[in-house]
Design a protein around this motif. Structure first.
Motif, PDB file in Angstrom:
ATOM      1  N   PHE A  33       6.103 -52.664 -13.548  1.00  0.00           N
ATOM      2  CA  PHE A  33       6.298 -52.563 -12.081  1.00  0.00           C
ATOM      3  C   PHE A  33       5.044 -52.750 -11.342  1.00  0.00           C
ATOM      4  O   PHE A  33       4.033 -52.516 -11.481  1.00  0.00           O
ATOM      5  N   ASN A  34       5.518 -53.496  -9.991  1.00  0.00           N
ATOM      6  CA  ASN A  34       4.499 -53.740  -8.914  1.00  0.00           C
ATOM      7  C   ASN A  34       5.202 -52.952  -7.779  1.00  0.00           C
ATOM      8  O   ASN A  34       6.498 -52.865  -7.475  1.00  0.00           O
ATOM      9  N   ALA A  35       4.419 -52.296  -6.906  1.00  0.00           N
ATOM     10  CA  ALA A  35       4.908 -51.780  -5.729  1.00  0.00           C
ATOM     11  C   ALA A  35       3.985 -52.044  -4.325  1.00  0.00           C
ATOM     12  O   ALA A  35       2.926 -52.056  -4.561  1.00  0.00           O
ATOM     13  N   ARG A  36       4.732 -51.750  -3.194  1.00  0.00           N
ATOM     14  CA  ARG A  36       4.159 -51.599  -1.804  1.00  0.00           C
ATOM     15  C   ARG A  36       4.436 -50.561  -1.318  1.00  0.00           C
ATOM     16  O   ARG A  36       5.394 -50.051  -1.327  1.00  0.00           O
ATOM     17  N   ILE A  37       3.410 -49.597  -0.763  1.00  0.00           N
ATOM     18  CA  ILE A  37       3.741 -48.439  -0.158  1.00  0.00           C
ATOM     19  C   ILE A  37       2.985 -48.713   1.311  1.00  0.00           C
ATOM     20  O   ILE A  37       1.698 -49.306   1.528  1.00  0.00           O
ATOM     21  N   ASP A  38       3.792 -48.780   2.487  1.00  0.00           N
ATOM     22  CA  ASP A  38       3.367 -48.607   3.804  1.00  0.00           C
ATOM     23  C   ASP A  38       3.240 -47.403   4.195  1.00  0.00           C
ATOM     24  O   ASP A  38       4.381 -46.607   4.290  1.00  0.00           O
ATOM     25  N   ALA A  39       2.163 -46.742   4.458  1.00  0.00           N
ATOM     26  CA  ALA A  39       1.941 -45.323   4.879  1.00  0.00           C
ATOM     27  C   ALA A  39       1.337 -45.287   6.376  1.00  0.00           C
ATOM     28  O   ALA A  39       0.601 -45.893   6.732  1.00  0.00           O
ATOM     29  N   SER A  40       1.998 -44.148   7.036  1.00  0.00           N
ATOM     30  CA  SER A  40       1.660 -43.978   8.272  1.00  0.00           C
ATOM     31  C   SER A  40       1.814 -42.410   8.681  1.00  0.00           C
ATOM     32  O   SER A  40       2.591 -41.763   7.854  1.00  0.00           O
ATOM     33  N   TRP A  41       1.289 -42.035   9.926  1.00  0.00           N
ATOM     34  CA  TRP A  41       1.270 -40.371  10.368  1.00  0.00           C
ATOM     35  C   TRP A  41       1.766 -40.594  11.669  1.00  0.00           C
ATOM     36  O   TRP A  41       0.897 -41.360  12.534  1.00  0.00           O
ATOM     37  N   GLN A  46      -3.983 -37.623   4.120  1.00  0.00           N
ATOM     38  CA  GLN A  46      -4.121 -38.289   5.353  1.00  0.00           C
ATOM     39  C   GLN A  46      -5.081 -39.419   5.569  1.00  0.00           C
ATOM     40  O   GLN A  46      -4.804 -40.217   6.387  1.00  0.00           O
ATOM     41  N   THR A  47      -5.896 -39.260   4.695  1.00  0.00           N
ATOM     42  CA  THR A  47      -6.938 -40.344   4.465  1.00  0.00           C
ATOM     43  C   THR A  47      -6.553 -41.697   3.397  1.00  0.00           C
ATOM     44  O   THR A  47      -6.411 -42.857   4.055  1.00  0.00           O
ATOM     45  N   PHE A  48      -6.104 -41.235   2.453  1.00  0.00           N
ATOM     46  CA  PHE A  48      -5.700 -42.358   1.475  1.00  0.00           C
ATOM     47  C   PHE A  48      -4.615 -43.044   1.707  1.00  0.00           C
ATOM     48  O   PHE A  48      -4.358 -44.462   1.626  1.00  0.00           O
ATOM     49  N   PHE A  49      -3.385 -42.253   2.208  1.00  0.00           N
ATOM     50  CA  PHE A  49      -2.287 -42.909   2.392  1.00  0.00           C
ATOM     51  C   PHE A  49      -2.063 -43.290   4.032  1.00  0.00           C
ATOM     52  O   PHE A  49      -1.321 -42.438   4.856  1.00  0.00           O
ATOM     53  N   GLU A  50      -2.841 -44.353   4.213  1.00  0.00           N
ATOM     54  CA  GLU A  50      -2.858 -44.998   5.525  1.00  0.00           C
ATOM     55  C   GLU A  50      -2.758 -46.346   5.232  1.00  0.00           C
ATOM     56  O   GLU A  50      -3.978 -46.977   5.043  1.00  0.00           O
ATOM     57  N   GLY A  51      -1.859 -47.182   5.987  1.00  0.00           N
ATOM     58  CA  GLY A  51      -1.916 -48.487   6.011  1.00  0.00           C
ATOM     59  C   GLY A  51      -1.290 -49.113   4.911  1.00  0.00           C
ATOM     60  O   GLY A  51      -0.199 -48.272   4.333  1.00  0.00           O
TER      61      GLY A  51
END
Length: 195
Positions: free
Chosen positions: A64-72, A40-45
């Motif tokens: 590969f390159n990747a983008r992760i958009d993370a939210s709760w 919940q802390t790392f996977f934010e933003g």
């Protein structure tokens, strides 16, 4: 490398080798290690990721390159919206792939965990964490409808520095090691271009 070539290679490998055992390492081995890795802390933003896919011999077959958009949300349910650009051969055009993980709070054996699911993961799995590590084991159904292959993924993440996680995923089919994914994830500012 095309999915068909990859799939053919996997069939050949499984026909040539005997079934091997699975890893028995538990996430609790990392208890007490730091920096702490809490989903919940790392996977934010926004998170940028860069990595390689290696075959069973260790040779790089994709980068590969990747983008992760993370939210709760207000109920503690997390969403990891992942966009990947894979490069199969030098000079080849990138192939775009996406995955959306949904992470739902749960309890297992008296401990807090996250139930994780995605459209290409046919059965829900459990995300566990302790110390600086996160672990998930799941089946990934890779490919297009009518031309898929199921791979068993043993996925480990380690928080190695502030905002930096190293991710190693071992891929098996019928218990036989067929490849590995190595990547580094970095928390970044919203305006950072990952891809």
């Amino acid at each position: 490398m095309s999915r068909r070539v990859f799939r053919s290679g996997l069939v050949g490998v499984t026909a040539a080798l005997a079934v091997a055992g699975c890893s028995s390492t538990q996430v609790d081995h990392a208890a007490g290690r730091s920096p702490k890795l809490i989903p919940q802390t790392f996977f934010e933003g926004k998170i940028c990721a860069d990595g390689v896919v290696r075959d069973r011999s260790g040779a790089e077959i994709r980068s590969f390159n990747a983008r992760i958009d993370a939210s709760w949300d207000e109920n503690g349910v997390g969403t990891l919206d992942e966009v990947f650009y894979f490069y199969d051969e030098p000079g080849a055009e990138a192939k775009r792939e996406t995955r959306i993980w949904t992470l739902t709070p749960a309890r297992e054996g008296g401990r807090e965990v996250l139930s994780a699911k995605a459209s290409d993961v046919p059965e829900e799995t459990t995300m566990e964490w302790a110390g600086n590590a996160i672990h998930m084991a799941y089946t990934l159904r890779y490919g297009e409808p009518g031309d898929t292959i199921d791979l068993n993924m043993d996925d480990w993440m380690f928080h190695v520095a502030d905002g930096v996680v190293v991710n190693e995923t071992r891929m098996t089919k019928f218990g036989i090691h067929v490849g590995q994914i190595l990547l580094v994830m970095r928390k970044v500012d919203p305006e950072t271009q990952c891809l």
